[in-house]
Every structure is written in structure tokens, then in C-alpha cells.
Design an enzyme around this catalytic site. Structure first.
Site, PDB file in Angstrom:
ATOM      1  CG  ASP A 234     -13.624   6.327  -0.971  1.00 37.35           C
ATOM      2  OD1 ASP A 234     -13.590   6.157   0.112  1.00 37.35           O
ATOM      3  OD2 ASP A 234     -12.604   6.462  -2.213  1.00 37.35           O
TER       4      ASP A 234
ATOM      5  CG  HIS B 264      -8.986  -0.468  -3.061  1.00 36.72           C
ATOM      6  ND1 HIS B 264      -7.522  -1.338  -2.485  1.00 36.72           N
ATOM      7  CD2 HIS B 264      -9.015   0.350  -1.883  1.00 36.72           C
ATOM      8  CE1 HIS B 264      -7.864  -1.361  -1.614  1.00 36.72           C
ATOM      9  NE2 HIS B 264      -8.379  -0.865  -1.427  1.00 36.72           N
TER      10      HIS B 264
ATOM     11  NE  ARG C 109     -10.093  -5.746   0.687  1.00 36.19           N
ATOM     12  CZ  ARG C 109      -9.020  -4.600   0.846  1.00 36.19           C
ATOM     13  NH1 ARG C 109      -9.831  -3.425   1.614  1.00 36.19           N
ATOM     14  NH2 ARG C 109      -8.215  -5.038   0.881  1.00 36.19           N
TER      15      ARG C 109
ATOM     16  CD  GLN D 258     -12.981  -2.085  -0.867  1.00 31.99           C
ATOM     17  OE1 GLN D 258     -12.106  -1.790  -0.147  1.00 31.99           O
ATOM     18  NE2 GLN D 258     -14.333  -2.660  -0.916  1.00 31.99           N
TER      19      GLN D 258
ATOM     20  CB  CYS E  47     -13.893   0.741  -0.122  1.00 31.99           C
ATOM     21  SG  CYS E  47     -13.098   2.828   0.020  1.00 31.99           S
TER      22      CYS E  47
ATOM     23  NE  ARG F 156      -4.059   0.829   1.526  1.00 32.13           N
ATOM     24  CZ  ARG F 156      -5.548   0.512   2.556  1.00 32.13           C
ATOM     25  NH1 ARG F 156      -5.270   1.172   3.201  1.00 32.13           N
ATOM     26  NH2 ARG F 156      -6.408  -0.239   1.770  1.00 32.13           N
TER      27      ARG F 156
HETATM   28  N1  NVA Z   1      -9.823   6.635  -1.690  1.00 31.78           N
HETATM   29  C1  NVA Z   1      -9.775   6.360  -0.499  1.00 31.78           C
HETATM   30  C2  NVA Z   1      -9.857   4.659  -0.396  1.00 31.78           C
HETATM   31  C3  NVA Z   1      -9.067   4.609   0.688  1.00 31.78           C
HETATM   32  C4  NVA Z   1      -9.628   2.387   1.506  1.00 31.78           C
HETATM   33  C5  NVA Z   1      -8.288   6.551   0.230  1.00 31.78           C
HETATM   34  O1  NVA Z   1      -7.200   6.212  -0.665  1.00 31.78           O
HETATM   35  O2  NVA Z   1      -7.925   6.708   1.570  1.00 31.78           O
HETATM   36  N1   CP Z   2     -11.514  -0.444   2.591  1.00 29.04           N
HETATM   37  C1   CP Z   2      -9.962  -0.292   2.792  1.00 29.04           C
HETATM   38  O1   CP Z   2      -9.205  -0.879   2.689  1.00 29.04           O
HETATM   39  O2   CP Z   2      -9.253  -0.279   3.490  1.00 29.04           O
HETATM   40  P1   CP Z   2      -8.621  -0.154   4.711  1.00 29.04           P
HETATM   41  O3   CP Z   2      -7.955   0.802   4.414  1.00 29.04           O
HETATM   42  O4   CP Z   2      -9.203   0.004   6.394  1.00 29.04           O
HETATM   43  O5   CP Z   2      -6.994  -0.810   4.842  1.00 29.04           O
END
Ligand code: NVA
Ligand code: CP
Length: 306
Positions: free
Chosen positions: A219, A131, A287, A134, A259, A104
Site C-alpha cells: 500500500d 479498511h 469492491r 477492501q 488496494c 469513510r
Molecule cells: N492506506 C491508504 C488506503 C487507501 C485506500 C489510506 O488510508 O490512504
Molecule cells: N482502495 C480504495 O479504497 O480506493 P479509494 O480510496 O479510491 O476509494
């Protein structure tokens, strides 16, 4: 043959993606029956997190433990990656020690560079641009609740962000049409839109995008790394909140996904997650199962077992 990675949904064929969803449903049933299935004993997942996470970390770590293997959590705060060791060198070293790696991070190009130098499969656990893990969970959830998503209409309401881009890729791979409601200035990236343009329509109001939709998704308005834009984004996205009344204009059998983490009172009404049309807790659970199916697919491919 070169090792397979999962950096976006476009790295697998639609057949492979559908096969992973079917397998995720099987692995879920096995898990719910408390059946022991440990095909990856002694194997190790490396998990690099440059951004926060609850669901992604726990689902990958629990998934690998359930498979009989183990996982190592690596943060830039206490590895040499955070002190400037080149991505290529880190990839070469880590991939000689572990069997599969998830990352990540911020920059998608950095993830691509890591994967290009890795001997083992690399999974995108979220970048600024995508992502895809997800989406595996979301597609599994739709399949379980409503059957095939092919030919359906999906409405994305909100930012043209990483999740939106993966929904665009999924429209191509799973055969649905994606209506995106996004304020001007927050559109998805043009090059990603161009590649998916036959499957996507952009609107400027949630009402137009959601009308008749079978799945409605949103989101947060400010993603990780955009915290300083929070106030400006709250102003830009006013009018883009998903409410029960908005869902009333969708198809009768609509389901709602997010998500998570969610900000009640911002992108969703205070009570939307409690609405019977919301499937967010199943989505979050999936997930685990979807990523187990993904890891099994990639590990078997890499080890010539498939
Ligand atoms: N769009 C959000 C998704 C979090 C799972 C982010 O990147 O923070
Ligand atoms: N939806 C998702 O990726 O959640 P986290 O940021 O908690 O991993």
C-alpha cells in the site's frame, strides 16, 4: 436483536464472511450476464466521506443503483457534520431517513460512536485504523484466482497502517499466516497485533517476509491524512519497494495485490501492475461485488429477511 454493523472484519463470523464471498461471486456472475436483480427498490444508502475516494464511492453508489435503490453522497464540507454537529445527533437523524450507511472517516472511535447511535447498519468504508471492505474484495479475488486462502502465507510489505490491520484481522478470520515486513517505527498498533499475534510474524526486511508467500500485498507509504510526512516516509521505506525480482522469491503461484491508488516508483516498481502476477484490476472490480454482497447481508439481517 441489536442491528449488525461492519466496522471491522471481526464483526462477522468466519462463516458469515465466507458466505459473503460466495455470494459476491454469484452477484458478479449475474452482473456480467446483465441480469436485473433489484431486491432493494426504494431503499437508500447514506455515504459519508470525510476523505477522498474513487473506488469506494463508485462501487457503493453503483452497487446500490444496481440493487434498485439509491445513494446519497454526504461530505463534511456541505453538511452540518463539518460544522460540529455531534456525531451522535447526526447518526440518530440520518438513520431515521436512510436504510444503511457507509462512512469513510479519520478516527475509528468516531465511527464506533456513530454506529452505537444508528438504527440502521453502518459500514466502515475506511478509517485511520481499518479498511475491512477492501479485504472482502481482496479475499474474493484470491478465492477466484487460487481457491481457498486457508493455510497459505500472505506477505504484507510496508506501513503498519489501516490496510495492514485489516490484513491482520483477515489472517484470523480466513485462516492464513501473515508475514509483515515493516521498518521500525511504523509497526501496526500493539493492541491490534496482540489480538492477532498467533497469525502474524513481524520482519524487518521484505526478503524475509516474501520468501515462499502465496499472496504479496502493499500500500502507499503515506496514507490519507499523512501527506506532510511523505518525505520522511520515503526515506524510512526505501528498500521496501515491491518489484518483479522480489515476487520471484515468493511461491511460484504468487499473486500480487494493492488496494490502489498506487504510486509507481515508490511502494511498487514502475511496471509491477503490468506483471502477469498482478491481479489489481480484478481486485478493484471486486469492491463492487463484495460490497453488494455485504449490503445484501446487512439489509436482510436488519429487515429480518434472512
Ligand atoms: N492506506 C491508504 C488506503 C487507501 C485506500 C489510506 O488510508 O490512504
Ligand atoms: N482502495 C480504495 O479504497 O480506493 P479509494 O480510496 O479510491 O476509494
Amino acid at each position: 436483536m441489536a442491528v449488525r454493523h461492519f466496522l471491522t472484519l471481526m464483526d462477522l463470523s468466519s462463516e458469515e464472511l465466507n458466505q459473503i464471498l460466495q455470494r459476491a461471486i454469484e452477484l458478479k456472475a449475474m452482473q456480467h450476464r446483465h441480469e436485473i436483480y433489484e431486491p432493494f427498490k426504494n431503499q437508500v444508502l447514506g455515504m459519508i466521506f470525510e476523505k477522498s475516494s474513487t473506488r469506494t464511492r463508485v462501487s457503493f453508489e453503483a452497487g446500490m443503483a444496481q440493487f434498485g435503490g439509491s445513494a446519497i453522497f454526504l461530505s463534511p464540507r456541505d453538511t452540518q457534520l463539518g460544522r460540529g454537529e455531534p456525531i451522535e445527533d447526526s447518526a440518530r437523524v440520518l438513520s431515521r431517513m436512510v436504510d444503511i450507511i457507509m462512512i469513510r472517516t479519520f478516527d475509528h472511535a468516531g465511527l464506533e460512536l456513530f454506529a452505537a447511535n444508528s438504527k440502521v447498519p453502518v459500514i466502515n468504508a475506511l478509517t485511520d485504523d481499518y479498511h475491512p471492505c477492501q479485504l472482502l474484495a481482496d479475499m474474493q479475488t484470491y478465492l477466484e484466482h487460487r481457491g481457498s486462502i486457508a493455510g497459505k502465507t500472505v506477505a504484507w510489505v510496508g506501513d503498519g497502517n489501516n490496510m495492514c490491520h485489516s490484513y491482520m484481522n483477515a489472517a484470523v478470520q480466513f485462516g492464513y499466516h501473515l508475514n509483515i515486513a515493516v521498518p521500525e517505527g511504523f509497526d501496526p498498533k500493539p493492541e491490534i497485533l496482540e489480538a492477532c499475534k498467533d497469525s502474524v510474524t513481524i520482519y524487518r526486511t521484505p526478503e524475509e517476509a516474501v520468501k515462499g508467500a502465496h499472496l504479496v500485498v502493499t500500500d502507499v507509504w503515506a496514507s490519507m491524512g499523512q501527506e506532510e510526512e511523505q518525505k520522511e516516509r520515503e526515506r524510512a521505506f526505501a528498500g521496501y519497494q515491491v518489484t518483479e525480482a522480489l515476487l520471484d522469491t515468493a511461491a511460484e503461484d504468487v499473486v500480487f495485490m494493492h488496494c490502489l491508488p498506487a504510486h509507481r516508483g515508490e511502494e511498487i516498481s514502475m511496471t509491477l501492475l503490468d506483471d502477469p502476477r498482478s491481479v489489481v484490476w480484478d481486485e478493484a472490480e471486486n469492491r463492487l461485488h463484495a460490497q453488494k454482497a455485504l449490503m445484501e447481508f446487512l439489509l436482510k439481517e436488519a429487515q429480518g429477511l434472512s
